[in-house]
Enzyme design. Structure first.
Site, PDB file in Angstrom:
ATOM      1  N   ARG A  35       1.026  -1.480  -0.119  1.00  0.00           N
ATOM      2  CA  ARG A  35       0.402  -0.503  -0.131  1.00  0.00           C
ATOM      3  C   ARG A  35       0.566   1.244  -0.082  1.00  0.00           C
ATOM      4  NH1 ARG A  35      -4.940  -1.893   4.034  1.00  0.00           N
ATOM      5  NH2 ARG A  35      -6.884  -2.512   2.414  1.00  0.00           N
ATOM      6  N   LYS A 200     -12.239 -11.027   7.723  1.00  0.00           N
ATOM      7  CA  LYS A 200     -12.970 -10.491   8.039  1.00  0.00           C
ATOM      8  C   LYS A 200     -14.776 -10.533   8.114  1.00  0.00           C
ATOM      9  CE  LYS A 200     -10.614  -6.994   8.282  1.00  0.00           C
ATOM     10  NZ  LYS A 200      -9.873  -5.387   7.297  1.00  0.00           N
ATOM     11  N   GLY A 349      -6.778  -6.208   1.218  1.00  0.00           N
ATOM     12  CA  GLY A 349      -5.044  -6.384   2.129  1.00  0.00           C
ATOM     13  C   GLY A 349      -4.265  -7.353   2.212  1.00  0.00           C
ATOM     14  N   GLY A 373     -12.258  -3.936   1.908  1.00  0.00           N
ATOM     15  CA  GLY A 373     -14.044  -3.760   1.860  1.00  0.00           C
ATOM     16  C   GLY A 373     -14.461  -2.930   0.734  1.00  0.00           C
TER      17      GLY A 373
HETATM   18  P1  ADP Z   1      -8.247  -9.164   2.872  1.00  0.00           P
HETATM   19  O1  ADP Z   1      -7.445  -8.605   4.117  1.00  0.00           O
HETATM   20  O2  ADP Z   1      -7.813  -9.348   2.230  1.00  0.00           O
HETATM   21  O3  ADP Z   1      -9.967  -9.293   3.500  1.00  0.00           O
HETATM   22  P2  ADP Z   1      -9.076 -11.072   5.655  1.00  0.00           P
HETATM   23  O4  ADP Z   1      -8.703  -9.431   6.359  1.00  0.00           O
HETATM   24  O5  ADP Z   1     -10.587 -11.048   5.700  1.00  0.00           O
HETATM   25  O6  ADP Z   1      -8.782 -11.130   4.533  1.00  0.00           O
HETATM   26  O7  ADP Z   1      -8.856 -12.286   6.084  1.00  0.00           O
HETATM   27  C1  ADP Z   1      -7.328 -12.575   5.902  1.00  0.00           C
HETATM   28  C2  ADP Z   1      -6.674 -13.502   7.201  1.00  0.00           C
HETATM   29  O8  ADP Z   1      -7.493 -14.774   7.000  1.00  0.00           O
HETATM   30  C3  ADP Z   1      -5.228 -13.824   6.520  1.00  0.00           C
HETATM   31  O9  ADP Z   1      -4.853 -14.061   7.733  1.00  0.00           O
HETATM   32  C4  ADP Z   1      -5.521 -15.375   6.982  1.00  0.00           C
HETATM   33  O10 ADP Z   1      -4.882 -16.467   7.757  1.00  0.00           O
HETATM   34  C5  ADP Z   1      -7.395 -15.877   7.275  1.00  0.00           C
HETATM   35  N1  ADP Z   1      -7.610 -16.999   7.093  1.00  0.00           N
HETATM   36  C6  ADP Z   1      -7.823 -17.129   5.589  1.00  0.00           C
HETATM   37  N2  ADP Z   1      -8.656 -18.521   6.214  1.00  0.00           N
HETATM   38  C7  ADP Z   1      -8.290 -19.353   7.571  1.00  0.00           C
HETATM   39  C8  ADP Z   1      -8.747 -19.960   7.996  1.00  0.00           C
HETATM   40  N3  ADP Z   1      -9.766 -21.164   7.403  1.00  0.00           N
HETATM   41  N4  ADP Z   1      -8.746 -19.883   9.484  1.00  0.00           N
HETATM   42  C9  ADP Z   1      -8.539 -18.566   9.789  1.00  0.00           C
HETATM   43  N5  ADP Z   1      -7.766 -17.984   9.399  1.00  0.00           N
HETATM   44  C10 ADP Z   1      -8.328 -18.216   8.253  1.00  0.00           C
HETATM   45 MG    MG Z   2      -7.968  -7.934   6.416  1.00  0.00          MG
END
Ligand code: ADP
Ligand code: MG
Length: 393
Positions: A35, A200, A349, A373
């Site tokens: 970023r 999330k 992110g 988001g």
């Molecule tokens: P982004 O930032 O791309 O929007 P999120 O913040 O929603 O994504 O999620 C990212 C996190 O989700 C990562 O740190 C990853 O470790 C976690 N994650 C993915 N699958 C699982 C799972 N099955 N159990 C626990 N954590 C998970």
């Molecule tokens: Mg995230």
């Protein structure tokens, strides 16, 4: 129409740039600078044109008061390395320290204000409270530049209210994001496949409603899959489960066309993060184990769907990719996207960080959004407050 910075004479002007510098920090250092790099084109252009640049941004969720754990200091240090000269970070956001630093700025100079979210008013739901803080931010500058795409879906003082108080323009990043994401809102080339994962879950779950109307297929992995599996009557052991979303998941499954929502059929489980991973069917997760990645059969199915796609949007890793034993699902899905012919947009992110951490180049994708988001809301056709404010003259 949203104006760009090219339409303003910025030489000698004080330009407040809202950037999205919300990066992962570990041990006092920036762990992924994606970023920060994405904010460079606007900052270097403004510098070259002799603007007095005031960068403002947030880091994490400090809860409205100063907290050294959330200082932007590591971010200022990294930005300084990338720009080739040290970046001064002010001790406060809009107080005496910030005002003094701005007053001392030479043309082409740059300062960074301390974390916007050290102030409760930044994210307040109260218009007046936010407005008062926006007044203080606006008093520092002559022009406002919105370049923090990852925050434009927030009605925050530095994103929304300040744009109503100063002449305003979109930075190059916001411009590029809007250009790329607009290809997913009209004249979409089909099949359009959406891949959703991550942790999330509650934040993102609302997107299913409108994505069911737009996407031909939605592939679900990560912790996002568990409310669906539970909604189908399965047990998910100690997996990260957002229980409040189970009813909604069941409802989405009912509403979806047959096969439109694809769930994991197998998962990699362990007794704890870091534990030895074992593949089990998605309907047989042991009570004392947690799902940490999609399994090989699921990965194959998802890759096939991606190979057939002409448009792809991906938000959220397929598993806890930060730990090597659970990175394969995310890596394979990412690779399938780069091998296909679809226009592929990646948002989130952690998703962007995953691509870089797994050694894939961003250039292999159509566009890597800095917003999680924000990109998800944009492709649903929602009005984003930070963009709406820029439309107003
Ligand atoms: P982004 O930032 O791309 O929007 P999120 O913040 O929603 O994504 O999620 C990212 C996190 O989700 C990562 O740190 C990853 O470790 C976690 N994650 C993915 N699958 C699982 C799972 N099955 N159990 C626990 N954590 C998970
Ligand atoms: Mg995230």
């Amino acid at each position: 129409m949203i104006k760009t910075i090219d339409e303003f004479a910025v030489e000698g002007q004080r330009v407040l740039v809202r950037a999205d510098l919300n990066v992962p920090v570990a041990g006092g250092r920036v762990a992924d600078d994606g970023r920060i790099r994405a904010s460079l084109p606007t900052l270097t252009a403004l510098k070259a044109r002799g603007a007095r640049i005031i960068v403002c941004a947030h880091l994490g969720r400090p809860g409205g008061k100063p907290d050294p754990r959330y200082s932007l200091a590591p971010v200022a240090a990294r930005l300084g390395e990338l720009l080739g000269h040290p970046v001064e970070l002010t001790a406060d956001t809009t107080g005496p320290a910030a005002r003094a630093a701005v007053a001392a700025l030479p043309p082409g100079g740059l300062v960074m204000l301390e974390n916007l979210r050290f102030n409760t008013a930044e994210t307040s739901k109260d218009d007046e409270q936010r407005g008062a803080f926006a007044d203080q931010l606006a008093a520092l500058a002559d022009l406002y530049v919105s370049d923090g795409f990852g925050a434009v879906h927030r009605k925050h003082a530095s994103v929304y209210d300040v744009a109503l108080r100063l002449p305003h323009a979109a930075g190059y990043l916001v411009h590029a994001e809007v250009d790329a994401l607009s290809r997913l809102t009209a004249d979409i080339k089909r099949p359009y496949v959406v891949v959703l994962g991550g942790a999330k879950v509650a934040d993102k779950f609302g997107a299913f409603g409108s994505l069911l109307g737009a996407a031909d297929r939605i592939l679900v992995g990560g912790a996002m899959a568990f409310p669906f599996l539970v909604g189908q009557g399965n047990e998910v052991g100690t997996s990260l489960l957002e229980a409040s979303q189970v009813d909604a998941a069941a409802e989405y499954l009912k509403r979806a066309a047959p096969g439109q929502i694809e769930l994991p059929s197998d998962v990699i489980v362990a007794d704890e993060p870091g534990g030895l991973g074992t593949v089990v069917p998605a309907d047989a997760i042991p009570a004392d184990h947690m799902g940490l990645d999609i399994g090989p059969q699921t990965t194959k199915r998802f890759a096939t769907a991606l190979a057939e796609a002409r448009t792809v949007f991906w938000n959220g890793p397929m598993g806890m990719f930060e730990l090597a034993p659970y990175a394969e699902g995310t890596r394979a899905v990412a690779q399938a996207m780069t091998e296909g012919t679809a226009f592929t947009v990646v948002g989130g992110g952690d998703t962007g960080a995953a691509i870089r951490a797994l050694g894939l180049t961003e250039e292999a994708f159509g566009y890597v959004s800095t917003g999680g988001g924000a990109s998800l809301e944009f492709i649903q056709g929602k009005t984003l407050p930070g963009l709406a404010a820029l439309e107003r003259s």
